[in-house]
Design a protein around this motif. Structure first.
Motif, PDB file in Angstrom:
ATOM      1  N   PRO A  67      -9.438  24.875 -19.350  1.00 23.69           N
ATOM      2  CA  PRO A  67      -9.384  24.240 -20.667  1.00 23.69           C
ATOM      3  C   PRO A  67      -8.113  23.427 -20.915  1.00 23.69           C
ATOM      4  CG  PRO A  67      -9.004  26.598 -20.852  1.00 23.69           C
ATOM      5  CD  PRO A  67      -9.458  26.340 -19.451  1.00 23.69           C
ATOM      6  N   GLU A  68      -7.086  23.618 -20.098  1.00 23.23           N
ATOM      7  CA  GLU A  68      -5.854  22.858 -20.292  1.00 23.23           C
ATOM      8  C   GLU A  68      -5.871  21.510 -19.580  1.00 23.23           C
ATOM      9  OE1 GLU A  68      -2.513  25.264 -19.246  1.00 23.23           O
ATOM     10  OE2 GLU A  68      -2.685  26.503 -21.044  1.00 23.23           O
ATOM     11  N   VAL A  69      -6.900  21.277 -18.759  1.00 25.17           N
ATOM     12  CA  VAL A  69      -7.029  19.997 -18.058  1.00 25.17           C
ATOM     13  C   VAL A  69      -7.672  18.979 -18.993  1.00 25.17           C
ATOM     14  CG1 VAL A  69      -8.201  18.780 -16.180  1.00 25.17           C
ATOM     15  CG2 VAL A  69      -7.120  20.992 -15.751  1.00 25.17           C
ATOM     16  N   TRP A  70      -6.980  17.891 -19.227  1.00 31.27           N
ATOM     17  CA  TRP A  70      -7.478  16.839 -20.118  1.00 31.27           C
ATOM     18  C   TRP A  70      -8.067  15.673 -19.348  1.00 31.27           C
ATOM     19  CZ3 TRP A  70      -5.828  11.777 -20.059  1.00 31.27           C
ATOM     20  CH2 TRP A  70      -4.763  11.517 -19.179  1.00 31.27           C
ATOM     21  N   ALA A  71      -7.684  15.527 -18.062  1.00 30.84           N
ATOM     22  CA  ALA A  71      -8.167  14.411 -17.259  1.00 30.84           C
ATOM     23  C   ALA A  71      -8.161  14.779 -15.788  1.00 30.84           C
ATOM     24  CB  ALA A  71      -7.300  13.171 -17.471  1.00 30.84           C
ATOM     25  N   ALA A  72      -9.040  14.126 -15.018  1.00 33.35           N
ATOM     26  CA  ALA A  72      -9.082  14.307 -13.571  1.00 33.35           C
ATOM     27  C   ALA A  72      -9.319  12.950 -12.933  1.00 33.35           C
ATOM     28  CB  ALA A  72     -10.192  15.283 -13.181  1.00 33.35           C
ATOM     29  N   TYR A  73      -8.563  12.646 -11.886  1.00 32.05           N
ATOM     30  CA  TYR A  73      -8.770  11.356 -11.217  1.00 32.05           C
ATOM     31  C   TYR A  73      -9.066  11.566  -9.740  1.00 32.05           C
ATOM     32  CZ  TYR A  73      -3.815  11.599  -9.693  1.00 32.05           C
ATOM     33  OH  TYR A  73      -2.606  11.971  -9.148  1.00 32.05           O
ATOM     34  N   ALA A  74      -9.766  10.590  -9.163  1.00 31.12           N
ATOM     35  CA  ALA A  74     -10.289  10.722  -7.813  1.00 31.12           C
ATOM     36  C   ALA A  74      -9.314  10.219  -6.755  1.00 31.12           C
ATOM     37  CB  ALA A  74     -11.608   9.946  -7.704  1.00 31.12           C
ATOM     38  N   ARG A  75      -9.583  10.620  -5.536  1.00 26.77           N
ATOM     39  CA  ARG A  75      -8.830  10.118  -4.387  1.00 26.77           C
ATOM     40  C   ARG A  75      -9.365   8.739  -4.005  1.00 26.77           C
ATOM     41  NH1 ARG A  75      -8.719  12.642   1.758  1.00 26.77           N
ATOM     42  NH2 ARG A  75      -6.915  11.419   2.509  1.00 26.77           N
ATOM     43  N   GLN A  76      -8.459   7.803  -3.733  1.00 23.05           N
ATOM     44  CA  GLN A  76      -8.845   6.454  -3.333  1.00 23.05           C
ATOM     45  C   GLN A  76      -8.652   6.289  -1.827  1.00 23.05           C
ATOM     46  OE1 GLN A  76      -7.259   3.263  -5.796  1.00 23.05           O
ATOM     47  NE2 GLN A  76      -7.178   4.632  -7.572  1.00 23.05           N
ATOM     48  N   LEU A  77      -9.726   5.960  -1.138  1.00 26.46           N
ATOM     49  CA  LEU A  77      -9.697   5.761   0.304  1.00 26.46           C
ATOM     50  C   LEU A  77      -9.641   4.265   0.624  1.00 26.46           C
ATOM     51  CD1 LEU A  77     -12.547   8.272   1.231  1.00 26.46           C
ATOM     52  CD2 LEU A  77     -10.081   8.704   1.252  1.00 26.46           C
ATOM     53  N   PRO A  78      -8.983   3.886   1.720  1.00 26.92           N
ATOM     54  CA  PRO A  78      -8.904   2.465   2.069  1.00 26.92           C
ATOM     55  C   PRO A  78     -10.231   1.925   2.590  1.00 26.92           C
ATOM     56  CG  PRO A  78      -7.893   3.796   3.776  1.00 26.92           C
ATOM     57  CD  PRO A  78      -8.227   4.737   2.651  1.00 26.92           C
ATOM     58  N   LEU A  79     -10.513   0.674   2.290  1.00 25.15           N
ATOM     59  CA  LEU A  79     -11.690  -0.003   2.819  1.00 25.15           C
ATOM     60  C   LEU A  79     -11.450  -0.356   4.296  1.00 25.15           C
ATOM     61  CD1 LEU A  79     -12.307  -2.285  -0.270  1.00 25.15           C
ATOM     62  CD2 LEU A  79     -13.890  -0.541   0.572  1.00 25.15           C
ATOM     63  N   PRO A  80     -12.519  -0.656   5.047  1.00 24.25           N
ATOM     64  CA  PRO A  80     -12.369  -0.948   6.477  1.00 24.25           C
ATOM     65  C   PRO A  80     -11.428  -2.111   6.785  1.00 24.25           C
ATOM     66  CG  PRO A  80     -14.662  -0.520   5.956  1.00 24.25           C
ATOM     67  CD  PRO A  80     -13.943  -0.581   4.652  1.00 24.25           C
ATOM     68  N   ASP A  81     -11.343  -3.092   5.889  1.00 23.92           N
ATOM     69  CA  ASP A  81     -10.498  -4.262   6.145  1.00 23.92           C
ATOM     70  C   ASP A  81      -9.062  -4.079   5.649  1.00 23.92           C
ATOM     71  OD1 ASP A  81     -10.899  -4.339   3.421  1.00 23.92           O
ATOM     72  OD2 ASP A  81     -11.267  -6.507   3.336  1.00 23.92           O
ATOM     73  N   CYS A  82      -8.726  -2.875   5.219  1.00 23.73           N
ATOM     74  CA  CYS A  82      -7.412  -2.615   4.634  1.00 23.73           C
ATOM     75  C   CYS A  82      -6.304  -2.720   5.687  1.00 23.73           C
ATOM     76  CB  CYS A  82      -7.401  -1.215   4.009  1.00 23.73           C
ATOM     77  SG  CYS A  82      -5.910  -0.831   3.095  1.00 23.73           S
ATOM     78  N   ARG A  83      -5.207  -3.406   5.340  1.00 17.63           N
ATOM     79  CA  ARG A  83      -4.066  -3.516   6.250  1.00 17.63           C
ATOM     80  C   ARG A  83      -3.357  -2.174   6.383  1.00 17.63           C
ATOM     81  NH1 ARG A  83      -1.831  -8.763   3.063  1.00 17.63           N
ATOM     82  NH2 ARG A  83      -3.428 -10.269   3.724  1.00 17.63           N
ATOM     83  N   GLU A  84      -2.615  -2.016   7.463  1.00 14.98           N
ATOM     84  CA  GLU A  84      -2.005  -0.725   7.779  1.00 14.98           C
ATOM     85  C   GLU A  84      -1.015  -0.266   6.706  1.00 14.98           C
ATOM     86  OE1 GLU A  84      -1.806   2.757   9.790  1.00 14.98           O
ATOM     87  OE2 GLU A  84      -3.121   1.045  10.195  1.00 14.98           O
ATOM     88  N   ILE A  85      -0.220  -1.203   6.165  1.00 19.21           N
ATOM     89  CA  ILE A  85       0.768  -0.825   5.152  1.00 19.21           C
ATOM     90  C   ILE A  85       0.076  -0.303   3.901  1.00 19.21           C
ATOM     91  CG2 ILE A  85       2.547  -1.718   3.593  1.00 19.21           C
ATOM     92  CD1 ILE A  85       3.392  -3.634   5.827  1.00 19.21           C
ATOM     93  N   ARG A 212       8.665   4.495   8.851  1.00 16.61           N
ATOM     94  CA  ARG A 212       8.601   5.524   9.898  1.00 16.61           C
ATOM     95  C   ARG A 212       7.194   5.593  10.488  1.00 16.61           C
ATOM     96  NH1 ARG A 212       9.711   9.801   6.991  1.00 16.61           N
ATOM     97  NH2 ARG A 212      11.950   9.313   6.997  1.00 16.61           N
ATOM     98  N   HIS A 213       6.188   5.512   9.622  1.00 12.16           N
ATOM     99  CA  HIS A 213       4.798   5.547  10.091  1.00 12.16           C
ATOM    100  C   HIS A 213       4.504   4.359  11.004  1.00 12.16           C
ATOM    101  CE1 HIS A 213       0.422   5.630  10.072  1.00 12.16           C
ATOM    102  NE2 HIS A 213       0.437   4.381   9.637  1.00 12.16           N
ATOM    103  N   LEU A 214       4.945   3.162  10.622  1.00 17.39           N
ATOM    104  CA  LEU A 214       4.696   1.973  11.434  1.00 17.39           C
ATOM    105  C   LEU A 214       5.377   2.097  12.799  1.00 17.39           C
ATOM    106  CD1 LEU A 214       5.138  -0.815   8.718  1.00 17.39           C
ATOM    107  CD2 LEU A 214       2.995  -0.040   9.764  1.00 17.39           C
ATOM    108  N   ALA A 215       6.590   2.629  12.796  1.00 22.36           N
ATOM    109  CA  ALA A 215       7.325   2.803  14.055  1.00 22.36           C
ATOM    110  C   ALA A 215       6.607   3.787  14.970  1.00 22.36           C
ATOM    111  CB  ALA A 215       8.744   3.278  13.768  1.00 22.36           C
ATOM    112  N   GLU A 216       6.165   4.915  14.419  1.00 23.01           N
ATOM    113  CA  GLU A 216       5.501   5.935  15.218  1.00 23.01           C
ATOM    114  C   GLU A 216       4.128   5.477  15.703  1.00 23.01           C
ATOM    115  OE1 GLU A 216       5.446   9.267  12.602  1.00 23.01           O
ATOM    116  OE2 GLU A 216       7.559   9.804  12.964  1.00 23.01           O
TER     117      GLU A 216
END
Length: 264
Positions: A67-85, A212-216
């Protein structure tokens, strides 16, 4: 006229309202839409968000058992054409683990405590009405402004990672500049929400982790672009924060929402 027979009852209850482009407001239009509904829970979703599966709404409403939750938002996943950054930015802002955020988390999470995205978010209608809904005029960021008010009032925000949509953009540096300019303006116009928290450390952390992610990942050649893009974001944000020092002509060159300023 050509809907499947099993959906006829659903579409009989659908009402479509039209408005001109110049009438649109990030806060006012969504507030108007929510108030047209009589549902206990209301879902806001942008036209370019695509449900990842058939369980989106089922998962998104689960946190409201608290009952204390007033809002919930979803996880956003990248589309297939999404750049790495941008793909990494999505995983940074929308991790695999769900979490419920409250006023007690401000010391740890800072401004991310107020993070909520109307790309796909559900709201408790009773609390929405009690808190006055979305800002009637908002250049951007109406979801976080309202989230800030709700958290300060003692309510919780749920990030529901099991509710997923595909949504990403490959913005140019100038588009990032304008987007962050509007972000800065929205925060400057609502010091009651943002004055006590800083987003600078969050941005620095994102840049470092992305590099760091790009380097690895063997993508070191993208790091210079990351630095340039981040510079555009930071300059845009700082100019937005200090927009009152700019002339109208400069503001119109910096913003991505010209109609907002034309209506001032």
């Amino acid at each position: 006229k050509h809907f499947p027979t099993e959906l006829t009852g659903i579409w009989d209850r659908v009402e479509v309202y039209h408005l001109a482009k110049e009438e649109f407001d990030h806060g006012g239009t969504r507030d108007r839409g929510v108030r047209m509904s009589t549902a206990d829970l209301v879902l806001c979703m942008t036209q370019d968000a695509m449900p990842a599966d058939e369980t989106l709404i089922e998962e998104l409403v689960k946190p409201f058992d608290d009952p204390e939750v007033w809002a919930a938002y979803a996880r956003q996943l990248p589309l297939p054409d999404c750049r790495e950054i941008e793909k990494y930015t999505r995983s940074f802002n929308y991790p695999e683990e769900s979490r419920i955020k409250s006023k007690d988390d401000i010391a740890e999470l800072g401004i991310k405590t107020f993070f909520c995205s109307n790309v796909c978010a559900a709201y408790n209608r009773n609390i929405f009405d009690m808190l006055g809904g979305f800002e009637k005029r908002a250049i951007f960021n109406e979801d976080m402004i309202y989230a800030g008010h709700a958290v300060e009032a003692g309510y919780c925000i749920a990030y529901q990672a099991q509710a997923q949509v595909y949504h990403s953009h490959n913005y140019s540096c100038m588009q990032q500049f304008r987007r962050n300019f509007d972000l800065g303006v929205s925060q400057a116009e609502h010091p009651e929400v943002f004055a006590g928290v800083s987003s600078k450390s969050e941005g620095v952390q994102l840049v470092k982790k992305t590099a760091r992610h790009l380097a690895e990942a063997g993508m070191r050649k993208q790091i210079p672009y990351l630095i340039v893009q981040s510079g555009f974001k930071y300059i845009g944000y700082q100019m937005g924060i200090h927009y009152k020092s700019l002339g109208q002509g400069m503001i119109m060159k910096c913003t991505s929402n010209r109609n907002y300023w034309k209506q001032q």
